[in-house]
Design an enzyme around this catalytic site. Structure first.
Site, short mmCIF file in Angstrom:
data_model
loop_
_atom_site.label_atom_id
_atom_site.label_comp_id
_atom_site.label_asym_id
_atom_site.label_seq_id
_atom_site.Cartn_x
_atom_site.Cartn_y
_atom_site.Cartn_z
CD1 TRP A 1 -2.65 1.62 0.52
CD2 TRP A 1 -2.01 1.83 2.67
NE1 TRP A 1 -3.37 2.65 1.08
CE2 TRP A 1 -3.00 2.81 2.39
CE3 TRP A 1 -1.47 1.77 3.95
CZ2 TRP A 1 -3.45 3.70 3.36
CZ3 TRP A 1 -1.92 2.66 4.90
CH2 TRP A 1 -2.90 3.61 4.61
CB ALA B 1 -7.01 -2.90 6.05
CE LYS C 1 -10.33 0.21 2.81
NZ LYS C 1 -9.24 0.92 3.47
CG ASP D 1 -2.46 -3.02 7.12
OD1 ASP D 1 -3.58 -2.95 7.65
OD2 ASP D 1 -2.04 -2.17 6.30
C1 LMR Z 1 -6.75 2.38 -0.50
O1 LMR Z 1 -5.69 1.74 -0.51
O2 LMR Z 1 -7.27 2.84 -1.52
C2 LMR Z 1 -7.46 2.61 0.81
O3 LMR Z 1 -6.81 1.92 1.83
C3 LMR Z 1 -7.66 4.04 1.10
C4 LMR Z 1 -6.43 4.76 1.45
O4 LMR Z 1 -6.42 5.39 2.51
O5 LMR Z 1 -5.45 4.74 0.68
#
Ligand code: LMR
Length: 393
Positions: free
Chosen positions: A128, A211, A244, A209
């Site tokens: 991410w 999420a 989410k 993580d």
């Molecule tokens: C994403 O990866 O799109 C989500 O987790 C939102 C974010 O905060 O980046």
């Protein structure tokens, strides 16, 4: 004072929200930010959340502060969700409410930097995009391990293990519990076991993580990796997000769980977290946490919410199957997407191709080629594939 500041690059994910909103094309497709969308392209509030909110409005009697660690009832209500039936040694677990999953990651990283003289963390490539800045700005030194090759759509597990063998005792290792962001490619149960063995052998500390609970296979299956790790390691950090799983995105609802190696370590960890939270935001926001505990403490609301979560999961799985049917489109192997989990897949597109999809076709995705599949309405499918085939021709 401020004349020294310059304009920084827009966030690669959040920046897309504005670009998409400003596009007047009625056929535009938003595959950007990781928000679940239904078949009509909407992100409605879950019915269970709406009902919990109604109850809160009529029954909540006070808005007085909780401590910096947040609402104990909320934390108690999500423990089974995060850990399942695993027999957690309660006397070694510290729970702290956080400002969303990002806040939980930041708290974890700040705690590690506070506790260690040479804090380092190994993060996968890719991961991410916000992981690196969140962890780095908390004071952690970043090391990288290979995770995924977009051109073959496969996890590079041997390379990952090779890299982690270079880690020093006490280093942290960032892992994604399920629905890997941005690739959708998760570790297999056997691979989780190997990672757990490696963490123990090299005395490494996992930061997991979590999420997307409930977005891959089921709430129970999606925490299997965590359970495998926790069955073996003496210490661990778990950043849990309700964004989410409960559709509470902007309410910023999450928690950090720390597994300590002894009951004696619990009090110092908790007090450190309280001080770290206090010096940044004092106490966490309540509304989302109050909604979650209201749902989880009521069997009927829990059943309703689980049904809604299942619907979201099923829709994503269907989209993956549908995309998978297109097989190979130029160099993009859509068949591989049907074996991945959660909202994201990482297409092997160049930056130039991503920009052409945006400017020429009104299809919005992160520059890396990450798509949020949930942004596809059924009616978008043909147009999406056709556009991809044109820009990659
Ligand atoms: C994403 O990866 O799109 C989500 O987790 C939102 C974010 O905060 O980046």
């Amino acid at each position: 004072m401020f004349s020294s500041l310059s304009v920084l690059p827009t966030d690669s994910v959040l920046g897309l929200i504005r670009l998409h909103a400003e596009d007047p094309n009625p056929s535009k497709i938003d595959l950007g930010v990781g928000v679940y969308r239904d078949a009509a392209g909407k992100s409605p509030i879950m019915a269970a959340v709406k009902e919990a909110e109604k109850r809160l409005v009529s029954h909540q009697r006070s808005k007085t502060y909780f401590g910096s660690e947040g609402d104990p009832e909320f934390l108690a209500s999500i423990i089974p969700l995060v850990f399942g039936e695993a027999r957690l040694p309660a006397e070694r677990v510290v729970a702290c409410q956080a400002v969303g999953g990002t806040g939980a990651l930041r708290l974890a990283a700040t705690l590690a930097a506070f506790a260690s003289s040479e804090p380092r963390i190994w993060i996968g490539v890719p991961t991410w995009p916000n992981h690196l800045p969140v962890l780095q700005s908390a004071g952690l030194k970043i090391q990288q391990y290979s995770y995924f090759d977009p051109s073959t759509q496969s996890v590079q597990f041997e390379l990952m293990k090779e890299a982690l063998k270079q880690a020093k005792p006490g280093d942290l290792v960032l892992l994604h519990a399920c629905c890997h962001n941005p690739t959708g490619a998760d570790l297999t149960p056997e691979q989780w076991q190997e990672v757990a063995d490696l963490l123990v052998a090299r005395k490494l500390l996992p930061l997991i993580d979590f999420a997307y609970a409930g977005f891959a296979t089921s709430l129970a299956e999606d925490r299997r990796g965590i359970q495998t790790i926790l069955a073996q390691v003496p210490e661990a950090l778990i950043a849990f997000s309700c964004s989410k799983t409960f559709g509470l995105y902007r309410e910023r609802t999450g928690a950090l769980f720390v597994l300590a190696d002894s009951s004696k370590a619990r009090a110092p960890i908790l007090s450190s977290l309280q001080v770290l939270a206090r010096t940044v935001y004092s106490t966490p926001p309540d509304h989302g946490a109050a909604v979650v505990r209201t749902i989880l403490n009521d069997p009927e609301l829990t059943a309703g919410w689980q049904g809604e979560l299942r619907q979201a999961r099923d829709r994503i799985a269907n989209l993956r199957r549908e995309l998978g049917r297109y097989g190979q489109v130029n160099r993009i192997n859509f068949a591989a997407l049907s074996k991945q989990n959660g909202m994201f897949s990482l297409l092997p597109l160049t930056k130039d191709e991503v920009v052409r999809l945006r400017t020429g076709y009104s299809i919005y995705m992160a520059e890396s080629g990450r798509i949020n599949l949930a942004g596809l309405r059924t009616s978008d499918m043909e147009y999406f594939i056709h556009s991809i085939s044109e820009v990659t021709a």
